[in-house]
Every structure is written in C-alpha cells, then in structure tokens.
Write a protein that holds these residues in place. Structure first.
Motif, PDB file in Angstrom:
ATOM      1  N   MET A   1       0.839  -1.213   0.000  1.00  0.00           N
ATOM      2  CA  MET A   1       0.000   0.000   0.000  1.00  0.00           C
ATOM      3  C   MET A   1       0.864   1.249   0.000  1.00  0.00           C
ATOM      4  N   ARG A   2       0.285   2.338  -0.395  1.00  0.00           N
ATOM      5  CA  ARG A   2       1.049   3.583  -0.478  1.00  0.00           C
ATOM      6  C   ARG A   2       1.071   4.280   0.894  1.00  0.00           C
ATOM      7  N   TYR A   3       1.810   5.386   0.939  1.00  0.00           N
ATOM      8  CA  TYR A   3       1.885   6.173   2.171  1.00  0.00           C
ATOM      9  C   TYR A   3       0.563   6.913   2.383  1.00  0.00           C
ATOM     10  N   HIS A   4       0.127   6.942   3.631  1.00  0.00           N
ATOM     11  CA  HIS A   4      -1.105   7.660   3.960  1.00  0.00           C
ATOM     12  C   HIS A   4      -0.952   8.224   5.367  1.00  0.00           C
ATOM     13  N   HIS A   5      -1.642   9.300   5.657  1.00  0.00           N
ATOM     14  CA  HIS A   5      -1.606   9.838   7.023  1.00  0.00           C
ATOM     15  C   HIS A   5      -2.924  10.528   7.332  1.00  0.00           C
ATOM     16  N   LEU A   6      -3.276  10.512   8.598  1.00  0.00           N
ATOM     17  CA  LEU A   6      -4.475  11.203   9.082  1.00  0.00           C
ATOM     18  C   LEU A   6      -4.161  11.817  10.442  1.00  0.00           C
ATOM     19  N   GLY A   7      -4.804  12.938  10.747  1.00  0.00           N
ATOM     20  CA  GLY A   7      -4.681  13.548  12.081  1.00  0.00           C
ATOM     21  C   GLY A   7      -3.409  14.370  12.242  1.00  0.00           C
ATOM     22  N   PRO A 174       1.324 -12.091   5.225  1.00  0.00           N
ATOM     23  CA  PRO A 174       0.819 -10.776   4.807  1.00  0.00           C
ATOM     24  C   PRO A 174       0.068 -10.810   3.474  1.00  0.00           C
ATOM     25  N   VAL A 175      -0.894  -9.931   3.351  1.00  0.00           N
ATOM     26  CA  VAL A 175      -1.656  -9.783   2.101  1.00  0.00           C
ATOM     27  C   VAL A 175      -1.111  -8.569   1.357  1.00  0.00           C
ATOM     28  N   SER A 176      -0.878  -8.727   0.067  1.00  0.00           N
ATOM     29  CA  SER A 176      -0.327  -7.604  -0.694  1.00  0.00           C
ATOM     30  C   SER A 176      -0.918  -7.558  -2.092  1.00  0.00           C
ATOM     31  N   ILE A 177      -0.533  -6.506  -2.814  1.00  0.00           N
ATOM     32  CA  ILE A 177      -0.883  -6.355  -4.228  1.00  0.00           C
ATOM     33  C   ILE A 177       0.209  -7.089  -5.018  1.00  0.00           C
ATOM     34  N   PRO A 178      -0.170  -7.897  -6.025  1.00  0.00           N
ATOM     35  CA  PRO A 178       0.847  -8.694  -6.726  1.00  0.00           C
ATOM     36  C   PRO A 178       2.028  -7.839  -7.208  1.00  0.00           C
ATOM     37  N   ARG A 179       3.219  -8.370  -7.035  1.00  0.00           N
ATOM     38  CA  ARG A 179       4.454  -7.652  -7.369  1.00  0.00           C
ATOM     39  C   ARG A 179       4.489  -7.265  -8.848  1.00  0.00           C
ATOM     40  N   ARG A 180       3.952  -8.146  -9.721  1.00  0.00           N
ATOM     41  CA  ARG A 180       4.074  -7.874 -11.159  1.00  0.00           C
ATOM     42  C   ARG A 180       3.210  -6.688 -11.603  1.00  0.00           C
ATOM     43  N   TYR A 181       2.289  -6.242 -10.757  1.00  0.00           N
ATOM     44  CA  TYR A 181       1.469  -5.068 -11.099  1.00  0.00           C
ATOM     45  C   TYR A 181       2.174  -3.758 -10.731  1.00  0.00           C
ATOM     46  N   ARG A 182       3.321  -3.848 -10.017  1.00  0.00           N
ATOM     47  CA  ARG A 182       3.940  -2.640  -9.471  1.00  0.00           C
ATOM     48  C   ARG A 182       5.317  -2.405 -10.069  1.00  0.00           C
ATOM     49  N   ASN A 183       5.708  -1.151 -10.163  1.00  0.00           N
ATOM     50  CA  ASN A 183       7.072  -0.853 -10.583  1.00  0.00           C
ATOM     51  C   ASN A 183       8.000  -0.915  -9.370  1.00  0.00           C
ATOM     52  N   GLU A 184       9.283  -0.627  -9.574  1.00  0.00           N
ATOM     53  CA  GLU A 184      10.242  -0.777  -8.466  1.00  0.00           C
ATOM     54  C   GLU A 184       9.994   0.230  -7.358  1.00  0.00           C
ATOM     55  N   TYR A 185       9.151   1.238  -7.632  1.00  0.00           N
ATOM     56  CA  TYR A 185       8.833   2.226  -6.602  1.00  0.00           C
ATOM     57  C   TYR A 185       7.536   1.875  -5.870  1.00  0.00           C
ATOM     58  N   GLY A 186       6.896   0.796  -6.291  1.00  0.00           N
ATOM     59  CA  GLY A 186       5.664   0.376  -5.649  1.00  0.00           C
ATOM     60  C   GLY A 186       4.405   0.882  -6.342  1.00  0.00           C
ATOM     61  N   GLN A 187       4.589   1.775  -7.312  1.00  0.00           N
ATOM     62  CA  GLN A 187       3.419   2.347  -7.995  1.00  0.00           C
ATOM     63  C   GLN A 187       2.797   1.309  -8.936  1.00  0.00           C
ATOM     64  N   TYR A 194      -6.100  -2.391 -11.879  1.00  0.00           N
ATOM     65  CA  TYR A 194      -6.645  -1.330 -11.012  1.00  0.00           C
ATOM     66  C   TYR A 194      -5.575  -0.277 -10.803  1.00  0.00           C
ATOM     67  N   LYS A 195      -5.978   0.860 -10.245  1.00  0.00           N
ATOM     68  CA  LYS A 195      -5.044   1.947  -9.964  1.00  0.00           C
ATOM     69  C   LYS A 195      -5.226   2.398  -8.510  1.00  0.00           C
ATOM     70  N   GLU A 196      -4.294   3.200  -8.046  1.00  0.00           N
ATOM     71  CA  GLU A 196      -4.321   3.631  -6.646  1.00  0.00           C
ATOM     72  C   GLU A 196      -5.661   4.254  -6.262  1.00  0.00           C
ATOM     73  N   ARG A 197      -6.279   4.980  -7.209  1.00  0.00           N
ATOM     74  CA  ARG A 197      -7.551   5.656  -6.891  1.00  0.00           C
ATOM     75  C   ARG A 197      -8.665   4.677  -6.533  1.00  0.00           C
ATOM     76  N   ASP A 198      -8.508   3.416  -6.946  1.00  0.00           N
ATOM     77  CA  ASP A 198      -9.549   2.423  -6.664  1.00  0.00           C
ATOM     78  C   ASP A 198      -9.489   1.912  -5.221  1.00  0.00           C
ATOM     79  N   PHE A 199      -8.394   2.198  -4.521  1.00  0.00           N
ATOM     80  CA  PHE A 199      -8.222   1.694  -3.153  1.00  0.00           C
ATOM     81  C   PHE A 199      -8.605   2.798  -2.179  1.00  0.00           C
TER      82      PHE A 199
END
Ligand SMILES: [Fe+2]
Length: 385
Positions: A1-7, A174-187, A194-199
C-alpha cells in the motif's frame, strides 16, 4: 500500500509530541515482518500498554476432516441461516496452514472491538453496506467491497442493515498487491487491473478521549483473549505510514480480456503466502474466430481452487447458484460440464461475478461445510447415458 496519514503528527519520528496540557502523547510503531516490512507510526492519548484486566475466552475451533476421498465439492451457502456478528458468526468451511475461509451470514452488530493477530483479514462484502470503524479511521463499505484489514488492527464493523452475507478469509502471512502489477517504486503499472484511486484508505480519523472500560477481543495463537482497557481504543490523534485497512470494490477491477482464452492469473487481485485471490468480473469474451469462450479442462496439479459465486451466471459451470462455493482440489482435472463449451460459443459477453481463492497447498474441509454440501456435484461431469 502507499503512504497515507491522518490527524496530527509531530515534525519528525521519535521526538516529543505534547498534548495541550504539556504531557506527552504515546508513540507506537506498528510494524510488520519484524522491523523490515510496511509500518505505521501512531500517537495515542493513553498508553497502548495499559490494561485493566484480561480473560481467556477459549480456542477457536478448527475442526477439519482428516480422512476422506479426493473429489470435487460444492457447498450452498444459501442454506445457511443468519447467525452471530461479523466475528463470532464466522463459520469455518476450509483452510490449511496458510489461510482459512470463513463464511459469515451476519445477524447482529458487533458489541466489542476485535483484533486479529493470527493473520491479515480479507473480508468480502457480498451484500449490505456500512462502516469499518478502526483505530486508523473509518472506511465506508458497500456491496462488492473487499476490506483488507492488517493483523493487529483494532476494529468494529457497523452495518446499515442486517443480515449481510460476507466472506472472511484469514491469511496467516501478509496480504499484498501482486508484485508484477507494481514498478520498483511500488506504484501500480499501466497494465495492472486497477489503480491507486480504486483503493479507499480511511478517510476520517475518529479520536475518542474517554476514560472508561472498553473490551477488545484479541485473536492470537488461535485463541481468544478478552482485554479490558480503561480507555476507548480509538484514542489515536494522528498516524502515518504504509499499514492501514482499506477497501477495494470488485466492480472496480478492470478485467483483462484477449482474443484467445486468458488464464486465471489475469484475474488476480491480491497475493498472500501460499495463495492468490482473483476476481471474475463481467467482461467481453474471447473474440478470435472460433475461439472457445470458457476455460479448457485443466489440472491445477499443485493448487486447490475455490470459487464463491456472487451470482448464478458462471458460463463454465452448471448447477451453481448465487452463494455457491465450488472447491476443485489439486490432483484431479476440472473443466466445463458436458455441453457447456458448445453453449458458450455464441456469447460475446459474460456477466459472471465471483471471488476465487487458489491455494498452493491442499485445503482441508471443515466439518461445518458438510451440512451445506451438494454431495452429487462430482457427478455433474458424467455423460448422460
Ligand atoms: Fe479452474
């Protein structure tokens, strides 16, 4: 998952972060895979270590059938009656040393908070809507949502209406997004389904500053322990990092289609230790001249395949209904039933909607599953005489 913050957050990690009265907030690192995996840092009003009392609530029963012949299975969850809440109403149907499949027909709201430290959870909401209320904030959910809840998350599900049909897959790894869908930066890459906006990450952090007893039911070592904290467990004023619960709707999965039949990995949605989760969604069918539109016979020689049908429109399978589960074990081939290939030829589209769990080690069937089994499913491939 990507970086996220709240509060609210201090300027840096591990520096003094003070309340209005000058006292310190309690920092907690919520890390995975030791200190090497994704992690989040959170700031509590109270000490997360402060506990008033605890009590053993017994073992979580995992009664598997150990000795039985190999065969294809069909379970009809429509036979189940609403029972319990989203945690104590879980009915284990199958599992192995890496995951478990629990079916839930939720009848009641959860009265206590829950924390699963045995595994990450993938909840699939077949129908209904509500809120996943968690220490990381609130995620609204609706029909067709997968809710991925990292181990250790304190949460409660609040449904708008009941009963609700739901799957609760517990992944001991751990549950993750398949590695082959992501670039070396995790995007997520352009070919990903799917894309990040869908999560959907938690959108609102609810901070409750309340000194009175609250119960958190903790699942650990396949036992339940009731913990009473002298404060509300949602006492976090801010957090940031890569670990948090999120929602992804099955209808936001962008099916990958082809001229000739594409294999099941194109449907992959999540990755676990020793298993994958796939989504079979409405899509265009194969369009090469004379292409056969449904899967060929196949032997997943080293993986068990479990499908949960959200509707009754699965082209390659006969006799299934909404809420059916088929389990095709490793070691014997499966494929379309007699007549299904010819019947599929004129079609250009499928409206199927199904969730698949493929495991790389054999699943054991739980005793609970026998009461909803269609015992004659294996005969559905027999030629009519
Ligand atoms: Fe298959």
């Amino acid at each position: 998952m990507r970086y996220h913050h709240l509060g609210e957050l201090p300027r840096k990690h591990h520096i003094a972060f003070r309340k209005a009265d000058g006292s310190l907030y309690a920092e907690q690192l919520f890390s995975t895979i030791g200190f090497s995996g994704p992690m989040s840092t959170m700031y509590h009003i109270n000490l997360p270590t402060e506990v008033s009392s605890f009590e053993d609530r017994g073992a979580i029963k995992r009664d598997y059938i150990e000795e039985e012949p190999l065969r294809h299975r069909h379970f009809k969850t429509a036979k189940m009656k609403p029972h319990g809440d989203a945690v104590n109403g879980r009915v284990l149907l199958m599992g192995n040393h890496e995951c478990e499949w629990n079916q839930v027909y939720v009848a009641e709201q959860m009265k206590t908070f829950f924390k699963n430290t045995d595994g990450d959870e993938i909840l699939f909401i077949h129908d209904g809507k509500g809120e996943l209320q968690s220490m990381f904030g609130t995620v609204k959910f609706r029909e067709g949502d997968y809710l991925v809840i990292p181990r250790g998350t304190i949460y409660k599900l609040q449904f708008e209406t009941l009963p609700v049909r739901m799957l609760a897959i517990v992944s001991y790894g751990p549950v993750s997004i398949p590695r082959r869908y992501r670039n070396e930066y995790g995007q997520l890459l352009e070919h990903a389904p799917y894309k990040e906006r869908d999560f959907r990450a938690p959108s609102e952090l609810v901070t409750i500053d309340e000194r009175k007893p609250h119960e958190v039911l903790i699942r650990s070592r396949h036992r339940l322990t009731s913990y009473i904290h002298p404060y509300h467990p949602f006492d976090i004023v801010g957090w940031d990092g890569y670990v948090f619960p999120y929602a992804f709707n099955i209808n936001d999965f962008q099916p990958i289609t082809g001229a000739i039949h594409m294999p099941p990995p194109i449907h992959q949605t999540f990755d676990g230790n020793g298993f994958v989760i796939c989504s079979f969604c409405p899509r265009m069918l194969d369009y090469y001249p004379d292409a056969i539109k449904i899967p060929y016979n196949h032997s997943n020689i080293d993986s068990d395949e479990v499908l949960y049908y959200c509707n009754d429109k699965f082209g390659s399978r006969k006799g299934i209904e909404e809420g059916s589960i088929t389990m095709h074990p490793l070691g014997i081939p499966h494929g379309p039933q007699p007549g299904a290939v010819e019947a599929s030829m004129p079609h250009t589209r499928t409206e199927e909607l199904a969730v698949m769990l493929d495991t790389f080690h054999a699943l054991k069937i739980a005793k609970n599953a026998l009461s909803i089994e269609d015992p004659d499913y294996w005969k559905s491939w027999q030629a009519k005489s």
